[in-house]
Design a protein around this motif. Sequence first.
Motif, mmCIF file in Angstrom:
data_model
loop_
_atom_site.group_PDB
_atom_site.id
_atom_site.type_symbol
_atom_site.label_atom_id
_atom_site.label_comp_id
_atom_site.label_asym_id
_atom_site.label_seq_id
_atom_site.Cartn_x
_atom_site.Cartn_y
_atom_site.Cartn_z
ATOM 1 N N UNK A 1 0.756 -1.226 0.304
ATOM 2 C CA UNK A 1 -0.083 0.156 0.075
ATOM 3 C C UNK A 1 0.833 1.285 0.128
ATOM 4 N N UNK A 2 1.910 1.256 0.887
ATOM 5 C CA UNK A 2 2.761 2.517 0.896
ATOM 6 C C UNK A 2 3.473 2.639 -0.593
ATOM 7 N N UNK A 3 3.734 1.518 -1.123
ATOM 8 C CA UNK A 3 4.552 1.784 -2.251
ATOM 9 C C UNK A 3 3.569 2.376 -3.402
ATOM 10 N N UNK A 4 2.332 2.037 -3.473
ATOM 11 C CA UNK A 4 1.496 2.453 -4.588
ATOM 12 C C UNK A 4 1.190 4.086 -4.088
ATOM 13 N N UNK A 5 0.959 4.372 -2.728
ATOM 14 C CA UNK A 5 0.783 5.694 -2.353
ATOM 15 C C UNK A 5 2.178 6.726 -3.034
ATOM 16 N N UNK A 6 3.198 6.024 -2.555
ATOM 17 C CA UNK A 6 4.413 6.619 -3.103
ATOM 18 C C UNK A 6 4.553 6.982 -4.201
ATOM 19 N N UNK A 7 4.093 5.959 -5.187
ATOM 20 C CA UNK A 7 4.078 6.321 -6.720
ATOM 21 C C UNK A 7 3.157 7.451 -6.958
ATOM 22 N N UNK A 8 2.038 7.122 -6.453
ATOM 23 C CA UNK A 8 1.003 8.318 -6.647
ATOM 24 C C UNK A 8 1.187 9.610 -6.465
ATOM 25 N N UNK A 9 2.060 9.818 -5.137
ATOM 26 C CA UNK A 9 2.573 10.970 -4.730
ATOM 27 C C UNK A 9 3.695 11.366 -5.498
ATOM 28 N N UNK A 10 4.255 10.587 -6.168
ATOM 29 C CA UNK A 10 5.572 11.041 -7.118
ATOM 30 C C UNK A 10 6.908 10.929 -6.571
ATOM 31 N N UNK A 11 6.908 9.929 -5.262
ATOM 32 C CA UNK A 11 8.001 10.015 -4.417
ATOM 33 C C UNK A 11 9.006 8.892 -4.987
ATOM 34 N N UNK A 12 10.345 9.204 -5.226
ATOM 35 C CA UNK A 12 10.981 8.185 -5.923
ATOM 36 C C UNK A 12 11.262 6.988 -4.878
ATOM 37 N N UNK A 13 11.128 5.770 -5.518
ATOM 38 C CA UNK A 13 11.205 4.468 -4.567
ATOM 39 C C UNK A 13 12.227 3.425 -4.985
ATOM 40 N N UNK A 14 13.199 3.219 -3.895
ATOM 41 C CA UNK A 14 13.964 1.752 -3.939
ATOM 42 C C UNK A 14 13.203 0.771 -3.410
ATOM 43 N N UNK A 15 13.149 -0.372 -4.185
ATOM 44 C CA UNK A 15 12.682 -1.631 -3.390
ATOM 45 C C UNK A 15 13.903 -2.766 -3.158
ATOM 46 N N UNK A 16 14.136 -3.210 -2.070
ATOM 47 C CA UNK A 16 15.174 -3.964 -2.040
ATOM 48 C C UNK A 16 14.576 -5.400 -1.517
ATOM 49 N N UNK A 17 15.086 -6.416 -2.544
ATOM 50 C CA UNK A 17 14.806 -7.897 -2.266
ATOM 51 C C UNK A 17 15.814 -8.647 -2.589
ATOM 52 N N UNK A 18 15.853 -9.564 -1.174
ATOM 53 C CA UNK A 18 16.830 -10.548 -1.248
ATOM 54 C C UNK A 18 16.736 -11.687 -1.895
ATOM 55 N N UNK A 19 18.017 -11.901 -2.633
ATOM 56 C CA UNK A 19 17.874 -13.220 -3.391
ATOM 57 C C UNK A 19 18.071 -14.465 -2.699
ATOM 58 N N UNK A 20 17.638 -15.857 -3.221
ATOM 59 C CA UNK A 20 17.855 -16.981 -2.269
ATOM 60 C C UNK A 20 16.584 -16.984 -1.329
ATOM 61 N N UNK A 21 15.836 -16.164 -1.024
ATOM 62 C CA UNK A 21 14.626 -16.334 -0.255
ATOM 63 C C UNK A 21 13.342 -17.016 -1.112
ATOM 64 N N UNK A 22 12.795 -17.923 -0.250
ATOM 65 C CA UNK A 22 11.691 -18.716 -0.686
ATOM 66 C C UNK A 22 10.577 -18.061 -1.036
ATOM 67 N N UNK A 23 10.565 -16.826 -1.570
ATOM 68 C CA UNK A 23 9.389 -16.264 -2.002
ATOM 69 C C UNK A 23 9.791 -15.240 -3.465
ATOM 70 N N UNK A 24 8.797 -15.435 -4.263
ATOM 71 C CA UNK A 24 8.945 -14.501 -5.495
ATOM 72 C C UNK A 24 8.353 -13.223 -5.456
ATOM 73 N N UNK A 25 9.009 -12.155 -5.802
ATOM 74 C CA UNK A 25 8.531 -10.727 -5.745
ATOM 75 C C UNK A 25 7.411 -10.607 -6.710
ATOM 76 N N UNK A 26 6.385 -9.877 -6.041
ATOM 77 C CA UNK A 26 4.986 -9.610 -6.921
ATOM 78 C C UNK A 26 5.466 -8.849 -8.234
ATOM 79 N N UNK A 27 4.833 -9.226 -9.126
ATOM 80 C CA UNK A 27 4.737 -8.526 -10.303
ATOM 81 C C UNK A 27 4.623 -7.165 -10.656
ATOM 82 N N UNK A 28 3.676 -6.762 -9.478
ATOM 83 C CA UNK A 28 3.463 -5.239 -9.249
ATOM 84 C C UNK A 28 4.200 -4.471 -8.793
ATOM 85 N N UNK A 29 5.280 -5.204 -8.172
ATOM 86 C CA UNK A 29 6.452 -4.489 -7.635
ATOM 87 C C UNK A 29 7.674 -4.580 -8.683
ATOM 88 N N UNK A 30 8.068 -5.886 -8.899
ATOM 89 C CA UNK A 30 8.862 -6.201 -9.813
ATOM 90 C C UNK A 30 8.989 -5.579 -11.321
#
Length: 135
Positions: free
Chosen positions: A77-106
């Motif tokens: 939710x915060x990422x979507x709000x940041x995008x709507x507000x025009x704030x630059x966003x860095x998303x950090x995703x650790x490789x090797x974790x047992x999860x796949x990043x959401x396509x809506x972020x990646x």
Amino acid sequence: VKVYFAGSIRAGRDDAPTYARLVAHLRTRSEVLTEHVATPADGDAGDSDIWEQDMAWLREADAVVAEVTVPSLGVGYELGMAEALGIPVLCLFRTGAAVTLSAMVGGNPRFEVARYADVAEACSRIDGFLDAVDG
Ligand code: 6K6
């Protein structure tokens, strides 16, 4: 630079030690508006107070840095709000974790998405991102 750091709280605290190290690095060169994301809860503000305060900080932020390895509704939710507000966003995703990043972020071209192996690599991506925001 004022940074809004986002990371999972109710969606799971497994990565809280990593958040603490990322926030410690951010603090060496910026003001972190949301240090509580990296620390244990003290007292319990009501949900509406939490939302009000976090939205006020988000509007004040020059940049958002989100650790997105533990998938969290609040962080999404915060990422979507940041995008709507025009704030630059860095998303950090650790490789090797047992999860796949959401396509809506990646898949969002407006987010800088950094896949990192260790905290040192995450910190160097933070530095590159903040250099660009600062400049
Ligand atoms: C718990 C730990 C520290 O403080 C608390 C009290 N709860 C919250 N306080 C401040 N921000 C919160 C709290 N719960 C969620 N958030 C915001 O949502 C943070 O900015 C996080 O980035 C994000 C986490 O969402 P969930 O859905 O994982 O809780």
